[in-house]
Design a protein around this motif. Structure first.
Motif, short mmCIF file in Angstrom:
data_model
loop_
_atom_site.label_atom_id
_atom_site.label_comp_id
_atom_site.label_asym_id
_atom_site.label_seq_id
_atom_site.Cartn_x
_atom_site.Cartn_y
_atom_site.Cartn_z
N ASN A 250 0.81 -1.21 0.00
CA ASN A 250 0.00 0.00 0.00
C ASN A 250 0.85 1.27 0.00
O ASN A 250 2.09 1.21 0.10
CB ASN A 250 -0.97 0.01 1.19
CG ASN A 250 -0.25 -0.05 2.54
OD1 ASN A 250 0.84 0.49 2.70
ND2 ASN A 250 -0.88 -0.69 3.51
N MET A 252 1.27 3.57 2.18
CA MET A 252 2.04 3.81 3.39
C MET A 252 3.37 3.07 3.37
O MET A 252 4.41 3.65 3.69
CB MET A 252 1.23 3.39 4.62
CG MET A 252 1.94 3.64 5.94
SD MET A 252 2.24 5.40 6.24
CE MET A 252 0.55 5.94 6.54
N MET A 253 3.35 1.81 2.98
CA MET A 253 4.60 1.03 2.93
C MET A 253 5.54 1.56 1.85
O MET A 253 6.76 1.59 2.05
CB MET A 253 4.29 -0.45 2.70
CG MET A 253 3.57 -1.12 3.85
SD MET A 253 4.50 -1.04 5.40
CE MET A 253 5.93 -2.04 5.00
N ALA A 255 5.76 4.64 0.98
CA ALA A 255 6.33 5.86 1.54
C ALA A 255 7.42 5.53 2.56
O ALA A 255 8.48 6.17 2.58
CB ALA A 255 5.23 6.69 2.19
N VAL A 256 7.17 4.52 3.39
CA VAL A 256 8.16 4.13 4.40
C VAL A 256 9.45 3.65 3.74
O VAL A 256 10.55 4.08 4.11
CB VAL A 256 7.59 3.02 5.31
CG1 VAL A 256 8.68 2.40 6.18
CG2 VAL A 256 6.48 3.58 6.20
#
Length: 333
Positions: A250, A252-253, A255-256
């Motif tokens: 996703n 978020m991952m 971006a991380v």
């Protein structure tokens, strides 16, 4: 059947021998009676939960990724193998494990065992062979006359990667302790640095690629030995956005991982190098090509210790110490 499993993610005391049902296969799978299992460093890390965000497992889970054994049953759509065939495979990241009396292997992940290798030798190959193949041949596209830096040359990955790089016609620089200098030279290493006496980044120059196998600041230091238009292919991270995208993660991952890898990517770009993270995947066709090299004697297995199945926990603990010269293998029978 007997299997080495873990029931929860924890730093210790979560690995046990269990009696679990013999697995059933799908039409495109084979059931293998396991004769030997090659251990890899990631096998010691998965039960601790380090890869929990990346590797999806249903607990309790069977440990182990590499195997060599004999086909006991074939699915209705299987065409490449028959009952009685000796095979080897990696089932890493496929949701099942190999440290058991039987293992389920997709037809697409298996290859016939080279006839000149016994089961222990064959089991030592799949993950280190595929990782080296995918990193050096596919990702870095190593060519004759290039110079490739492979740190920790006496380890499981290093001993195979050095030999493959030499087969591809490139020169190899590596690091090792004094006791392992002759081993890595015997495998074909051209420039060998005793890391306890010298800093490799102060000696090596004008390299075309680095295989990132060591955590810490080794990868950043390795940028100092590279020339423009070079490659850093990391097996230890940090993972990058391309990796997250390839696994369908996703936003978020993505971006991380983008933040985690931004520093090394930026530093690599400053010298005209490209950074990428590689997560090995099973591939029976590639493994068959690797098997041809082994059959021809162009690459040889390097094995440190062989443990019986009932000492598999001790084998994992030994591997975790990081002192193995080559591979650690568990022999089932």
């Amino acid at each position: 059947m007997k299997a080495l499993t873990f029931t929860r993610y924890a730093k210790s005391d979560n690995i046990v021998f269990s009696e679990i049902p013999e697995p059933t296969i799908k039409p495109d799978e084979i059931l293998v009676r396991v004769h030997a299992v090659g251990l890899n460093k990631i096998d010691t890390m998965i039960p601790k939960g380090i890869f929990k965000p990346i590797i999806r497992l249903q607990l309790p889970a069977t440990l182990g990724s590499d195997l060599a054994g004999v086909v006991a049953e074939v699915g209705s759509r299987v065409t490449r193998f028959k009952v009685g065939d000796a095979v080897f495979a990696s089932i890493f990241d496929l949701g099942t494990g190999s440290l058991a009396e039987f293992a389920v292997v997709p037809e697409s992940a298996a290859a016939l065992k080279p006839s000149n290798l016994d089961f222990v030798q064959a089991a030592s190959i799949p993950m280190v062979g595929l990782t080296s193949w995918q990193a050096l041949k596919d990702r870095a596209q190593v060519r004759r006359g290039q110079k490739i830096f492979i740190p920790a040359g006496s380890g499981g990955i290093g001993t195979f990667a050095i030999q493959l790089t030499k087969h591809l016609g490139a020169k190899v620089g590596t690091t090792a302790s004094a006791g392992n200098l002759e081993l890595v030279r015997s495998l074909g290493a051209d420039e060998v640095i005793d890391y306890r006496k010298q800093e490799f980044e102060e000696v090596l120059r004008d390299y075309d690629a680095v295989l990132g196998t060591v955590t810490g600041d080794s990868q950043k230091k390795s940028l100092r030995i590279l020339k423009p238009n070079s490659n850093v292919v990391s097996l230890v991270g940090p993972p990058d956005v391309a990796f997250a995208r390839g696994r369908g993660m996703n936003f978020m991952m993505k971006a991380v991982f983008g933040l985690l890898s931004a520093g090394i990517i930026r530093q690599a770009k400053k010298i005209g190098a490209t950074y990428s993270f590689l997560f090995v995947y099973p591939d029976g066709r590639q493994l068959a090509e690797i098997g041809e090299l082994l059959q021809a004697g162009k690459i040889r297995p390097v094995i440190d210790e062989v443990f019986p199945f009932d000492q598999a926990k001790e084998a994992l603990a030994y591997l975790e110490k990081g002192r193995a010269r080559g591979k650690v293998v568990v022999q089932m029978k």
